[in-house]
Write an enzyme that holds these catalytic residues in place. Structure first.
Site, PDB file in Angstrom:
ATOM      1  N   ARG A  72      16.596  62.731  -2.854  1.00  0.00           N
ATOM      2  CA  ARG A  72      15.818  61.493  -3.006  1.00  0.00           C
ATOM      3  C   ARG A  72      16.194  60.450  -1.957  1.00  0.00           C
ATOM      4  O   ARG A  72      17.355  60.261  -1.626  1.00  0.00           O
ATOM      5  CB  ARG A  72      16.051  60.902  -4.397  1.00  0.00           C
ATOM      6  N   LYS A  87      10.763  59.090 -14.000  1.00  0.00           N
ATOM      7  CA  LYS A  87      10.228  57.843 -14.570  1.00  0.00           C
ATOM      8  C   LYS A  87       9.561  56.995 -13.480  1.00  0.00           C
ATOM      9  O   LYS A  87       8.449  56.514 -13.646  1.00  0.00           O
ATOM     10  CB  LYS A  87      11.362  57.014 -15.224  1.00  0.00           C
ATOM     11  N   ARG A 147      16.907  50.816 -22.726  1.00  0.00           N
ATOM     12  CA  ARG A 147      17.473  52.172 -22.754  1.00  0.00           C
ATOM     13  C   ARG A 147      18.592  52.306 -23.765  1.00  0.00           C
ATOM     14  O   ARG A 147      19.293  53.321 -23.776  1.00  0.00           O
ATOM     15  CB  ARG A 147      17.858  52.667 -21.367  1.00  0.00           C
ATOM     16  N   ARG A 196      25.836  59.789 -15.546  1.00  0.00           N
ATOM     17  CA  ARG A 196      24.596  59.122 -15.971  1.00  0.00           C
ATOM     18  C   ARG A 196      23.894  59.933 -17.058  1.00  0.00           C
ATOM     19  O   ARG A 196      23.335  59.384 -18.010  1.00  0.00           O
ATOM     20  CB  ARG A 196      23.657  58.934 -14.765  1.00  0.00           C
ATOM     21  N   ARG A 253      20.590  56.466  -2.687  1.00  0.00           N
ATOM     22  CA  ARG A 253      21.279  55.652  -3.671  1.00  0.00           C
ATOM     23  C   ARG A 253      22.722  56.125  -3.808  1.00  0.00           C
ATOM     24  O   ARG A 253      22.974  57.330  -3.885  1.00  0.00           O
ATOM     25  CB  ARG A 253      20.566  55.773  -5.026  1.00  0.00           C
TER      26      ARG A 253
HETATM   27  P1  AP5 Z   1      12.393  59.582  -9.927  1.00  0.00           P
HETATM   28  O1  AP5 Z   1      10.965  59.296 -10.228  1.00  0.00           O
HETATM   29  O2  AP5 Z   1      13.075  58.710  -8.931  1.00  0.00           O
HETATM   30  O3  AP5 Z   1      13.262  59.719 -11.264  1.00  0.00           O
HETATM   31  P2  AP5 Z   1      13.776  58.635 -12.294  1.00  0.00           P
HETATM   32  O4  AP5 Z   1      13.565  59.192 -13.664  1.00  0.00           O
HETATM   33  O5  AP5 Z   1      13.167  57.284 -11.999  1.00  0.00           O
HETATM   34  O6  AP5 Z   1      15.314  58.693 -11.987  1.00  0.00           O
HETATM   35  P3  AP5 Z   1      16.377  57.553 -11.791  1.00  0.00           P
HETATM   36  O7  AP5 Z   1      17.552  58.196 -11.135  1.00  0.00           O
HETATM   37  O8  AP5 Z   1      15.774  56.354 -11.132  1.00  0.00           O
HETATM   38  O9  AP5 Z   1      16.723  57.211 -13.281  1.00  0.00           O
HETATM   39  P4  AP5 Z   1      17.971  56.460 -13.791  1.00  0.00           P
HETATM   40  O10 AP5 Z   1      17.553  56.136 -15.181  1.00  0.00           O
HETATM   41  O11 AP5 Z   1      19.231  57.200 -13.642  1.00  0.00           O
HETATM   42  O12 AP5 Z   1      18.113  55.241 -12.783  1.00  0.00           O
HETATM   43  P5  AP5 Z   1      17.661  53.695 -12.847  1.00  0.00           P
HETATM   44  O13 AP5 Z   1      17.317  53.279 -11.481  1.00  0.00           O
HETATM   45  O14 AP5 Z   1      16.708  53.452 -13.939  1.00  0.00           O
HETATM   46  O15 AP5 Z   1      12.432  61.084  -9.439  1.00  0.00           O
HETATM   47  C1  AP5 Z   1      13.613  61.610  -8.939  1.00  0.00           C
HETATM   48  C2  AP5 Z   1      13.359  62.316  -7.622  1.00  0.00           C
HETATM   49  O16 AP5 Z   1      12.546  63.432  -7.891  1.00  0.00           O
HETATM   50  C3  AP5 Z   1      12.638  61.524  -6.536  1.00  0.00           C
HETATM   51  O17 AP5 Z   1      13.199  61.845  -5.298  1.00  0.00           O
HETATM   52  C4  AP5 Z   1      11.196  62.031  -6.632  1.00  0.00           C
HETATM   53  O18 AP5 Z   1      10.532  61.941  -5.368  1.00  0.00           O
HETATM   54  C5  AP5 Z   1      11.458  63.459  -7.012  1.00  0.00           C
HETATM   55  N1  AP5 Z   1      10.397  64.142  -7.699  1.00  0.00           N
HETATM   56  C6  AP5 Z   1       9.582  63.646  -8.628  1.00  0.00           C
HETATM   57  N2  AP5 Z   1       8.761  64.613  -9.048  1.00  0.00           N
HETATM   58  C7  AP5 Z   1       9.101  65.750  -8.370  1.00  0.00           C
HETATM   59  C8  AP5 Z   1       8.642  67.099  -8.379  1.00  0.00           C
HETATM   60  N3  AP5 Z   1       7.627  67.477  -9.145  1.00  0.00           N
HETATM   61  N4  AP5 Z   1       9.260  68.002  -7.592  1.00  0.00           N
HETATM   62  C9  AP5 Z   1      10.266  67.634  -6.791  1.00  0.00           C
HETATM   63  N5  AP5 Z   1      10.734  66.379  -6.729  1.00  0.00           N
HETATM   64  C10 AP5 Z   1      10.162  65.450  -7.518  1.00  0.00           C
HETATM   65  O19 AP5 Z   1      19.040  53.007 -13.259  1.00  0.00           O
HETATM   66  C11 AP5 Z   1      20.147  53.029 -12.379  1.00  0.00           C
HETATM   67  C12 AP5 Z   1      21.349  52.395 -13.041  1.00  0.00           C
HETATM   68  O20 AP5 Z   1      21.072  50.997 -13.332  1.00  0.00           O
HETATM   69  C13 AP5 Z   1      21.757  52.981 -14.396  1.00  0.00           C
HETATM   70  O21 AP5 Z   1      22.580  54.112 -14.248  1.00  0.00           O
HETATM   71  C14 AP5 Z   1      22.506  51.769 -15.010  1.00  0.00           C
HETATM   72  O22 AP5 Z   1      23.800  51.645 -14.481  1.00  0.00           O
HETATM   73  C15 AP5 Z   1      21.680  50.583 -14.543  1.00  0.00           C
HETATM   74  N6  AP5 Z   1      20.607  50.227 -15.511  1.00  0.00           N
HETATM   75  C16 AP5 Z   1      19.269  50.314 -15.295  1.00  0.00           C
HETATM   76  N7  AP5 Z   1      18.592  49.933 -16.399  1.00  0.00           N
HETATM   77  C17 AP5 Z   1      19.517  49.604 -17.333  1.00  0.00           C
HETATM   78  C18 AP5 Z   1      19.447  49.166 -18.678  1.00  0.00           C
HETATM   79  N8  AP5 Z   1      18.262  48.998 -19.305  1.00  0.00           N
HETATM   80  N9  AP5 Z   1      20.612  48.941 -19.346  1.00  0.00           N
HETATM   81  C19 AP5 Z   1      21.808  49.094 -18.751  1.00  0.00           C
HETATM   82  N10 AP5 Z   1      21.959  49.525 -17.476  1.00  0.00           N
HETATM   83  C20 AP5 Z   1      20.816  49.774 -16.773  1.00  0.00           C
HETATM   84 MG    MG Z   2      13.924  55.500 -11.181  1.00  0.00          MG
END
Ligand code: AP5
Ligand code: MG
Length: 253
Positions: free
Chosen positions: A138, A20, A98, A182, A171
């Site tokens: 990452r 994402k 989400r 997650r 992280r």
């Molecule tokens: P990346 O782009 O970082 O993936 P992502 O989908 O953004 O993954 P996240 O881990 O950030 O998603 P998440 O939903 O768990 O976490 P969030 O921060 O939103 O890509 C991943 C990796 O892959 C990177 O290293 C990238 O470089 C690599 N990559 C990309 N493409 C590639 C390829 N082709 N080949 C190889 N590598 C590649 O949320 C964190 C926490 O916050 C949640 O768990 C929750 O506790 C809280 N939170 C956030 N939003 C809410 C909400 N709306 N409601 C309640 N709690 C919330």
């Molecule tokens: Mg992210």
């Protein structure tokens, strides 16, 4: 080169590590659309030691979700601060809403009254093994939210952010056991959200692929199909290519 001709208000949905943040960054650069990530906002609160940050830290490290009303308040105030609650704006949301409750609150309290409803919801589908492998490799720059991967897009200087030179970090929730939690949270809370958007007009669009490059090419085509046009860079119009997209929509970052 591609540009927007109509306002595009997009949400990227997908499990942890589905890309994402990576896809949001590419869309931001390509179409000059500003975006926010709920996870990045929370990580900045944690870094600054705010009250929200203290609550978020333990919840995130357990792989759970923050309360719906708190998250909606946090993101809604950000939307207002950036003057995004208007029908002429374009923006990207990564990670919020989400849950169905968050989407209902956002629509009823903020987007609906402003006539600024979401017009594209992208669901990213990536094999589970690939997601686990990615988050293990990452690194993030917390102040900006920039994301690196040790094999896919490593920083130019090991351990340092390309733009600021500041240190990168891992992280705390990027550990295999927390990843599993997650993923379970995603399945329980976010999949009903897909159903919600299925019933919200023609906004939901799903895309599958092993790599972010394969997914991005399809995503860019879909954004152009719905909101813009491709520009032939060889046909120089004297205005540097994509002036109308840049002037048509005012986005305050
Ligand atoms: P990346 O782009 O970082 O993936 P992502 O989908 O953004 O993954 P996240 O881990 O950030 O998603 P998440 O939903 O768990 O976490 P969030 O921060 O939103 O890509 C991943 C990796 O892959 C990177 O290293 C990238 O470089 C690599 N990559 C990309 N493409 C590639 C390829 N082709 N080949 C190889 N590598 C590649 O949320 C964190 C926490 O916050 C949640 O768990 C929750 O506790 C809280 N939170 C956030 N939003 C809410 C909400 N709306 N409601 C309640 N709690 C919330
Ligand atoms: Mg992210």
């Amino acid at each position: 080169m591609s540009r927007l001709l109509r306002p595009a208000r997009m949400l990227l949905l997908g499990p942890p590590g589905s890309g994402k943040g990576t896809q949001t960054e590419r869309l931001r650069k390509q179409f000059e659309i500003p975006g926010i990530s709920s996870g990045d906002i929370l990580r900045r609160h944690i870094k600054d030691g705010t009250e929200i940050g203290q609550l978020a830290s333990s919840i995130i490290n357990q792989g759970k979700l923050l309360p719906d009303d708190l998250m909606t308040k946090v993101v809604a105030s950000e939307l207002r601060r950036r003057h995004w609650l208007s029908p002429s704006t374009s923006w990207l949301l990564d990670g919020f809403p989400r849950t169905q409750a968050q989407a209902e609150m956002l629509d009823a309290q903020e987007l609906g009254p402003a006539n600024a409803g979401m017009n594209l919801v992208v669901e990213l589908q990536v094999p589970e093994d690939a997601m686990l492998d990615r988050i293990a490799n990452r690194l993030v720059h917390v102040p900006s939210g920039r994301v690196y991967n040790l094999t896919y897009n490593p920083p130019k200087v090991p351990g340092r952010d390309d733009v600021t030179g500041e240190p990168l970090s891992q992280r705390p929730d990027d550990d295999p056991a927390v990843f599993r939690k997650r993923l379970n949270e995603y399945r329980a809370s976010t999949e009903p959200l897909v159903e919600y958007y299925k019933n919200s007009g023609d906004v939901l669009w799903s895309v599958a692929g092993e790599t972010s490059d394969v997914i991005y090419a399809q995503l860019e085509r879909e954004v152009v199909r719905r909101f813009g046009e491709s520009v032939d860079e060889s046909a120089d119009n004297g205005f540097g290519g994509c002036w109308s997209g840049r002037l048509a929509f005012v986005n305050n970052n």
